[in-house]
Design a protein around this motif. Structure first.
Motif, PDB file in Angstrom:
ATOM      1  N   THR A  15     -59.689  10.903  59.905  1.00  0.00           N
ATOM      2  CA  THR A  15     -59.972   9.885  60.699  1.00  0.00           C
ATOM      3  C   THR A  15     -58.558   9.517  61.471  1.00  0.00           C
ATOM      4  O   THR A  15     -57.763   9.150  60.798  1.00  0.00           O
ATOM      5  N   ILE A  16     -58.422   9.872  62.583  1.00  0.00           N
ATOM      6  CA  ILE A  16     -57.479   9.403  63.431  1.00  0.00           C
ATOM      7  C   ILE A  16     -57.321   7.987  64.147  1.00  0.00           C
ATOM      8  O   ILE A  16     -56.490   7.271  63.675  1.00  0.00           O
ATOM      9  N   TRP A  17     -58.451   8.035  64.748  1.00  0.00           N
ATOM     10  CA  TRP A  17     -58.655   6.539  65.239  1.00  0.00           C
ATOM     11  C   TRP A  17     -60.282   6.215  65.183  1.00  0.00           C
ATOM     12  O   TRP A  17     -61.128   7.299  65.634  1.00  0.00           O
ATOM     13  N   ASN A  18     -60.702   5.114  64.784  1.00  0.00           N
ATOM     14  CA  ASN A  18     -61.859   4.890  64.815  1.00  0.00           C
ATOM     15  C   ASN A  18     -62.375   3.374  64.646  1.00  0.00           C
ATOM     16  O   ASN A  18     -61.842   2.596  63.758  1.00  0.00           O
ATOM     17  N   GLY A  19     -62.794   2.618  65.892  1.00  0.00           N
ATOM     18  CA  GLY A  19     -62.982   1.339  65.959  1.00  0.00           C
ATOM     19  C   GLY A  19     -61.986   0.573  66.481  1.00  0.00           C
ATOM     20  O   GLY A  19     -62.033  -0.651  66.591  1.00  0.00           O
ATOM     21  N   GLN A  20     -60.899   1.159  67.024  1.00  0.00           N
ATOM     22  CA  GLN A  20     -59.834   0.195  67.501  1.00  0.00           C
ATOM     23  C   GLN A  20     -59.402   0.301  69.082  1.00  0.00           C
ATOM     24  O   GLN A  20     -58.822  -0.318  69.888  1.00  0.00           O
ATOM     25  N   PHE A  21     -60.150   1.494  69.833  1.00  0.00           N
ATOM     26  CA  PHE A  21     -59.765   1.784  71.123  1.00  0.00           C
ATOM     27  C   PHE A  21     -61.075   2.111  71.648  1.00  0.00           C
ATOM     28  O   PHE A  21     -62.284   2.227  71.012  1.00  0.00           O
TER      29      PHE A  21
END
Length: 354
Positions: free
Chosen positions: A260-266
């Motif tokens: 997971t690189i990004w999830n839920g923050q952008f």
């Protein structure tokens, strides 16, 4: 019998719970006291100048900078922000530890300023970095100015090439009239620039990069609850092979197979995985169950229990990817016997853990 019981009591009293670090990336080292990954001081040497940030411009602006190299140079990794002080860089992991941020291309987004000429619109912003606190000040504050330019007639919506393989759906957001669009797109590079099209050939063990992107809505981010694959065009059909379930990675895969690189923050979620071919099928469907959240909804998966409650979602997007038989065959011929066997067994392993 009494001796055996006493021995068991003593043995149980000596039993301790063993914890370990999560998987550390190449420039980190496990801290056995805190069970966290810390920067490895031997990886980098201090340089005269701070490493420049990397910028990617597509439907969003994405900025990242190596965290451990910056800290080795004496700068505070918690200080990084854009023109808008609340737009701060946060940690994410690829081959090394990075600090990064993703925000929408547009005037006012994180303090963006716009300059327009006869052919292009250019959006400018600044990255501000301060040194670590010390009794002796040996470093100055650093400011990087950067920009993204787009053709004047292209707009700033969710634009993709004509032959791009994308999945689309709509989702309702509380307090926002109508529906907003959700798009899944697949890329072959970690900068999310080379989008997969109908003419792209995908092979087993190739790095695949997944983007799930929503239209920008103030104070709302997107979260992928489940990410899974299937050989069926019916997302409800079994078997399903989960890469991400209830917001957390499938623990059986390992970081080298899924990240997971990004999830839920952008307004965009990003993932990386190594492609695998489902047995007896050249067709690969990838589905994402998504929801939106007000402000950040990053999930802590390091402290999760073995029993995670099912999370709700509001929409599902999916794409269909094609593996050609010749590409798959030639790729297996390039593997060692160990890797070929792992690729064949992966779907069975995923089924067993469901």
């Amino acid at each position: 019998m009494k001796f055996c019981l006493e021995f068991l009591v003593i043995l149980c009293s000596l039993t301790t719970v063993v914890t370990s670090c999560p998987t550390c990336v190449s420039d980190e080292i496990c801290n056995n006291i805190t069970n966290n990954c810390d920067c490895n001081p031997s990886t980098y040497s201090e340089t005269v100048q701070i490493p420049p940030p990397e910028l990617t411009c597509n439907n969003n602006m994405v900025l990242r900078i190596p965290r451990c190299q910056m800290e080795r140079n004496g700068y505070d990794s918690s200080s990084l922000h854009l023109n808008t002080p609340s737009c701060r860089l946060s940690s994410y992991y690829a081959n090394v530890s990075y600090l990064g941020i993703l925000w929408h291309i547009g005037t006012g987004e994180c303090g963006n300023t716009k300059v327009e000429n006869s052919t292009h619109i250019t959006y400018y912003n600044n990255l501000y970095i301060t040194p670590k606190t010390s009794p002796f000040i040996t470093k100055n504050n650093v400011t990087f100015t950067f920009s993204c330019s787009i053709p004047l007639n292209s707009g700033t919506g969710l634009n993709f090439p004509v032959k791009a393989i994308t999945g689309n759906d709509v989702i309702s957001v509380p307090g926002v009239p109508g529906s907003i669009s959700i798009t899944m797109a697949i890329y072959t590079d970690q900068s999310f620039s080379n989008i997969v099209t109908t003419s792209t050939t995908l092979v087993v063990e190739q790095n695949i990069y997944v983007s799930v992107l929503m239209q920008t809505v103030d104070n709302y981010n997107i979260k992928v609850v489940n990410l899974y694959t299937s050989a069926s065009s019916n997302r409800s059909a079994d078997p399903k092979y989960y890469l991400l379930q209830n917001g957390c990675p499938n623990l059986s895969l390992g970081a080298f197979l899924f990240t997971t690189i990004w999830n839920g923050q952008f307004t965009e979620a990003r993932f990386q995985f190594k492609a695998f071919k489902i047995a007896s099928s050249d067709v690969f469907y990838l589905y994402a169950d998504v929801t939106t959240c007000n402000s950040s909804c990053i999930q802590n998966c390091n402290s999760r229990s073995a029993d995670i409650n099912a999370q709700t979602y509001s929409s599902t997007v999916g794409v269909r990817l094609q593996f050609t038989s010749n590409s798959a065959s030639s790729c297996f011929g390039c593997f060692s016997r160990k890797w070929a066997l792992s690729s064949l067994l992966l779907p069975l392993i995923l089924m067993m853990i469901m």
